[in-house]
Write an enzyme that holds these catalytic residues in place. Sequence first.
Site, mmCIF file in Angstrom:
data_model
loop_
_atom_site.group_PDB
_atom_site.id
_atom_site.type_symbol
_atom_site.label_atom_id
_atom_site.label_comp_id
_atom_site.label_asym_id
_atom_site.label_seq_id
_atom_site.Cartn_x
_atom_site.Cartn_y
_atom_site.Cartn_z
ATOM 1 N N GLU A 293 0.885 -1.170 0.000
ATOM 2 C CA GLU A 293 0.000 0.000 0.000
ATOM 3 C C GLU A 293 0.915 1.210 0.000
ATOM 4 O O GLU A 293 1.796 1.344 0.852
ATOM 5 C CB GLU A 293 -0.910 -0.009 1.232
ATOM 6 C CG GLU A 293 -2.039 1.005 1.152
ATOM 7 C CD GLU A 293 -1.705 2.316 1.833
ATOM 8 O OE1 GLU A 293 -1.622 3.333 1.101
ATOM 9 O OE2 GLU A 293 -1.508 2.340 3.048
ATOM 10 N N CYS A 327 -2.123 8.323 4.074
ATOM 11 C CA CYS A 327 -2.265 8.007 2.652
ATOM 12 C C CYS A 327 -3.682 8.300 2.177
ATOM 13 O O CYS A 327 -3.909 8.590 1.002
ATOM 14 C CB CYS A 327 -1.940 6.539 2.401
ATOM 15 S SG CYS A 327 -0.311 6.032 2.967
#
Length: 541
Positions: A293, A327
């Site tokens: 990720e 994020c």
Amino acid sequence: MSNAILQPPTPENEPVLGYAPGSAERDALEAAVRKMLGEPIEIPLIIGGRPVRTGRLGECRIPHDHGHVLARYHKAGPKEVELAIAASQDAWHTWSRLPWQERAAVFLRAADLLAGPFRQTLNAATVLGQSKTPHQAEIDAAAELVDFFRFNVQFMRQLYAEQPRSAPGAWNRLEHRPLEGFVFAATPFNFTSIAGNLPSAPALMGNTVLWKPASTAVTSAWHVMRLLEAAGLPPGVINFLPGDGSAVGRPVLAHPDLAGIHFTGSTGVFQSLWRQVAEGIAHYRSYPRVVGETGGKGFIFAHPSADPAALRTAITRGAFEYQGQKCSAASRLYLPESLWATLREPLVEEIRSLRVGDPMDPATFVAAVIDEKAFGSIGAYVDHARASDDIEILTGGERDDRQGWFIQPTLVRSRTPDSRLMQEEIFGPVVTAYVYPDAEYEQALGLCDRTSPYALTGAVFARDRLAIATAADRLRHAAGNFYINDKPTGAVVGQQPFGGGRASGTNDKAGSPLNLLRWISARAIKETFVPPTDFRYPYMG
């Protein structure tokens, strides 16, 4: 081995404590913070359950008080990596064969220890080492990591319970084996929970792990490692290897027993890891599982029918909680002209009201960014905005690094939909708005879909149901986590499995069975009870 079909405790999401001034939890956190401030620690490597000190030291500084060294840590190099690989291989023979319920018990105990006696230690380390407010530390280092430990056990049992059909006369079974070799977990600074989950999820499934925490979050990672040891994790199952990226990563990626990579971090680093794996693919015993990720450019897209108050709150929280260092943070806004006319001034005023400072001050909403490098990188985007003819800074942009790495929450307007600030991940308290004509809702959805290479999180705000359905369809691949009338941050384990596609990663959904599936290798077994004794088939007469 137990002759029982066991059902682990049904997981429930860990309650989030409030930390109101005067509350018992705030008093306990403040005590833990004072103790940690007064007792700097020296952090060793942990290899095969034993502390290893290399003498090559790095420092953990408090971002909001960078003159204060919270801890010093020993750095691993190629020699220590080889020792850790050997320790992991020794542990693998026993750990990979241990009944699943024995592995589960370690992490269920870790969850209860974290929910209890370790809670404020992990929270204090996260407040001080990563400059999180008590609320941001609580939802991360305590609640979410507890959830990962508990829910992953349930997901593991679900995977094991899914079995194939059996025809008459035979019994078909599916066995989920750990991977052959070791898993390399490289973890980020911004979430203590992710740092804890990346090595523990593969370990739960029977793998052994080499864990390299982010150099800017070694302190909280160290306390997670101590938690796992207290929970009974056997030596060598997870080996703790702080250090420089290349000094640890290069020998790891060169080893033929690398079985997988569990990564959260920058897009560039992840692509480099994948490239190195690809170049050495013939060298490995098996094809390594690569799970990552990476970056994000989270969006909030508003339709003219959106509720202005809900939208304003989502922007403020989504863009500026934890200094935008998520994020998933809201980093770009698509706002219709009619709504912008009424939203602009209240939004600017709200952002200006946000208190920037020490995270332990109850009035603080925004603390310091993680380090000097981030301070400079984010500042460069603000300077670019200030120098651009197509970008207007509406509020914020000031920065001060005299005591801590502080950047004022910043709202800018981009008059073009494809400016740098609309495309690139900034990873700081900067959000960019693009205002579109009300009549061009669907065209603007197209801009949102193709402007950024990332596809991690996004949100649509509308009261018009057709507008919501249209956005959900047009932005189908623009976000792995898509929110309707809610901010694009705050995924909860067991409720919103987390991950995105495109440049944002492999979308293997942490907090779900999908992630655990990557750390096992299935073996199909067929047992025939009465096998045939004649080779001839009926058609042969």
